[in-house]
Design a protein around this motif. Structure first.
Motif, short mmCIF file in Angstrom:
data_model
loop_
_atom_site.label_atom_id
_atom_site.label_comp_id
_atom_site.label_asym_id
_atom_site.label_seq_id
_atom_site.Cartn_x
_atom_site.Cartn_y
_atom_site.Cartn_z
N VAL A 110 0.86 -1.18 0.00
CA VAL A 110 0.00 0.00 0.00
C VAL A 110 0.90 1.23 0.00
CG1 VAL A 110 -0.20 -0.09 2.54
CG2 VAL A 110 -1.86 1.22 1.20
N GLU A 111 0.50 2.26 -0.73
CA GLU A 111 1.28 3.50 -0.71
C GLU A 111 0.38 4.65 -0.27
OE1 GLU A 111 1.28 5.66 -5.00
OE2 GLU A 111 2.56 3.88 -4.88
N ALA A 112 0.98 5.58 0.44
CA ALA A 112 0.26 6.77 0.90
C ALA A 112 0.96 8.00 0.37
CB ALA A 112 0.21 6.81 2.43
N LEU A 113 0.18 8.93 -0.16
CA LEU A 113 0.68 10.24 -0.52
C LEU A 113 0.22 11.19 0.59
CD1 LEU A 113 2.25 11.68 -2.81
CD2 LEU A 113 0.02 12.39 -3.71
N VAL A 114 1.17 11.67 1.37
CA VAL A 114 0.88 12.49 2.55
C VAL A 114 1.20 13.94 2.21
CG1 VAL A 114 1.41 12.85 4.99
CG2 VAL A 114 1.46 10.53 4.03
N ALA A 161 -4.60 -1.99 5.49
CA ALA A 161 -3.77 -3.20 5.42
C ALA A 161 -3.84 -3.84 4.04
CB ALA A 161 -4.22 -4.22 6.47
N THR A 162 -2.72 -4.44 3.64
CA THR A 162 -2.66 -5.26 2.44
C THR A 162 -3.09 -6.68 2.79
OG1 THR A 162 -0.39 -5.96 2.85
CG2 THR A 162 -0.69 -3.87 1.68
N PRO A 163 -3.33 -7.54 1.79
CA PRO A 163 -3.59 -8.95 2.11
C PRO A 163 -2.44 -9.57 2.91
CG PRO A 163 -4.28 -8.50 -0.12
CD PRO A 163 -3.58 -7.26 0.36
N THR A 164 -1.19 -9.24 2.54
CA THR A 164 -0.04 -9.76 3.28
C THR A 164 -0.08 -9.32 4.74
OG1 THR A 164 1.26 -9.63 1.25
CG2 THR A 164 2.48 -9.87 3.30
N GLY A 165 -0.50 -8.08 4.97
CA GLY A 165 -0.54 -7.54 6.32
C GLY A 165 -1.81 -7.88 7.09
N THR A 212 -9.04 4.45 -4.26
CA THR A 212 -8.21 5.42 -3.56
C THR A 212 -8.94 5.83 -2.29
OG1 THR A 212 -7.24 6.27 -5.61
CG2 THR A 212 -7.08 7.67 -3.67
N ILE A 213 -8.26 5.64 -1.16
CA ILE A 213 -8.82 6.02 0.14
C ILE A 213 -8.28 7.41 0.47
CG2 ILE A 213 -8.94 5.41 2.60
CD1 ILE A 213 -8.05 2.48 1.46
N LYS A 214 -9.19 8.35 0.69
CA LYS A 214 -8.79 9.75 0.94
C LYS A 214 -9.13 10.11 2.38
CE LYS A 214 -9.68 10.87 -3.91
NZ LYS A 214 -10.50 11.65 -4.86
N ILE A 215 -8.15 10.62 3.10
CA ILE A 215 -8.32 10.95 4.51
C ILE A 215 -7.97 12.42 4.73
CG2 ILE A 215 -7.51 10.47 6.85
CD1 ILE A 215 -7.08 7.58 6.00
N PHE A 216 -8.91 13.14 5.35
CA PHE A 216 -8.73 14.56 5.64
C PHE A 216 -8.83 14.75 7.16
CE2 PHE A 216 -10.62 13.99 1.48
CZ PHE A 216 -9.84 14.79 0.66
N GLU A 240 -2.74 17.97 5.45
CA GLU A 240 -4.06 18.37 4.98
C GLU A 240 -4.84 17.20 4.40
OE1 GLU A 240 -3.98 21.87 2.46
OE2 GLU A 240 -4.04 23.05 4.33
N GLU A 241 -4.15 16.28 3.74
CA GLU A 241 -4.84 15.11 3.21
C GLU A 241 -3.85 13.97 2.99
OE1 GLU A 241 -6.02 15.53 -1.16
OE2 GLU A 241 -5.81 17.63 -0.54
N ILE A 242 -4.40 12.76 3.02
CA ILE A 242 -3.63 11.54 2.80
C ILE A 242 -4.40 10.69 1.80
CG2 ILE A 242 -2.59 9.49 3.86
CD1 ILE A 242 -2.85 11.06 6.58
N HIS A 243 -3.75 10.30 0.72
CA HIS A 243 -4.37 9.42 -0.26
C HIS A 243 -3.66 8.07 -0.20
CE1 HIS A 243 -6.10 12.82 -3.04
NE2 HIS A 243 -6.41 12.98 -1.76
N LEU A 244 -4.43 7.01 -0.03
CA LEU A 244 -3.85 5.67 0.03
C LEU A 244 -4.41 4.81 -1.08
CD1 LEU A 244 -4.77 6.35 3.38
CD2 LEU A 244 -2.85 4.78 3.51
N LYS A 245 -3.52 4.05 -1.70
CA LYS A 245 -3.93 3.13 -2.76
C LYS A 245 -2.93 1.99 -2.85
CE LYS A 245 -1.50 5.51 -6.50
NZ LYS A 245 -1.60 6.11 -7.84
N MET A 246 -3.26 0.99 -3.66
CA MET A 246 -2.31 -0.10 -3.87
C MET A 246 -1.15 0.39 -4.72
SD MET A 246 -3.06 -3.99 -5.12
CE MET A 246 -3.98 -4.35 -3.63
N SER A 247 0.06 0.11 -4.30
CA SER A 247 1.26 0.56 -5.00
C SER A 247 1.49 -0.25 -6.27
CB SER A 247 2.47 0.42 -4.07
OG SER A 247 3.67 0.66 -4.77
#
Length: 270
Positions: A110-114, A161-165, A212-216, A240-247
């Motif tokens: 999983v990757e997050a753009l912070v 979490a990823t499937p691995t995690g 894409t999971i977006k967190i504010f 201000e925001e965090i975007h999470l998606k599969m890398s």
């Protein structure tokens, strides 16, 4: 990575005496069988052998920037969920590796753009990325899935979490165990508050791989947030925001051909 084998094998270990001794013995056995074990990590190697526990395994991938070569673990730690081998299996492993008696399993991090007001940074998690309040304070997060508002979360935080995690921190939070052959992400609440004042989902949410999971965040006391990736904790200000998606990264694990995920689950948890 080239298909032509160089017979270079990176051996890394933690500092426990049993790990160091296993590393010494393994290097001797590999060199006796015609492999070259470099003193420093070689990006052109065919394989990484990591000696330690699950933490050592994850740190090896992070510290070497998720290299393209496959990795296999020798367990000298406790749970050893990632680790394929025990120290007594060194000869068997070398024999089977030379025969090609193995499979390569791809991981889906999983990757997050912070993002703050001024810049963005990228964070990668093999197991998970967790977003928590600083100093154990309640955190308030507005969470959207793609362009659809999901919830205003209140509690200790959320974990993606990823499937691995799914068998790691996620499992201890009551999240679901996911077969690693599935490509998906799981949003799991950490101590959610559900009262007349706050309403949060209390179970994990499974979302597709292209989501894409977006967190504010909403700030009450101070403008800092903890972001934990694979057990490594970082403090960030004014997010201000965090975007999470599969890398798009695809780190590789080498598994012996008789590896079975569900047998591993039963062995470690039941």
């Amino acid at each position: 990575m080239s298909n032509i084998k160089t017979r270079i094998v990176n051996v890394v270990s933690n500092n426990r005496p049993i790990s160091k001794e296993t590393s010494r013995v393994l290097k001797h056995k590999l060199e006796k069988n015609g492999f070259f074990v470099p003193e420093e990590f070689d990006q052109n190697a065919d394989l990484i052998i990591c000696i330690g526990g699950d933490g050592s395994f994850l740190r090896t991938l992070h510290e070497n920037n998720f290299p393209d070569m496959p990795i296999i673990g020798i367990n000298t730690g406790h749970l050893g969920f990632f680790q394929e081998l025990s120290p007594y299996q060194l000869d068997e492993f070398i024999f089977r590796y030379e025969k090609g008696d193995y499979i390569i399993q791809e991981l889906h991090p999983v990757e997050a753009l912070v993002c703050t007001k001024t810049h963005c940074i990228e964070i990668i998690g093999i197991n998970e990325i967790a977003i928590k309040g600083d100093k154990s304070r309640t955190i308030h997060l507005n969470i959207s899935l793609d362009d659809s508002f999901l919830e205003k979360f209140s509690g200790d935080g959320v974990l993606v979490a990823t499937p691995t995690g799914s068998t790691a921190y996620n499992y201890s939070l009551g999240g679901s165990i996911v077969d690693p052959r599935l490509n998906l992400l799981q949003i799991t609440p950490i101590a959610p508050i559900t009262t007349t004042a706050y309403r949060s989902f209390t179970s994990s949410i499974i979302v597709p791989e292209n989501s894409t999971i977006k967190i504010f965040p909403e700030y009450t006391f101070e403008n800092s947030i903890l972001i934990i990736t694979d057990g490594m904790e970082y403090k960030h200000y004014e997010i201000e925001e965090i975007h999470l998606k599969m890398s798009d990264l695809r780190p590789k694990i080498l598994r012996l051909k008789d590896y079975d995920f569900w047998n591993k689950v039963k062995e470690k948890f039941l």
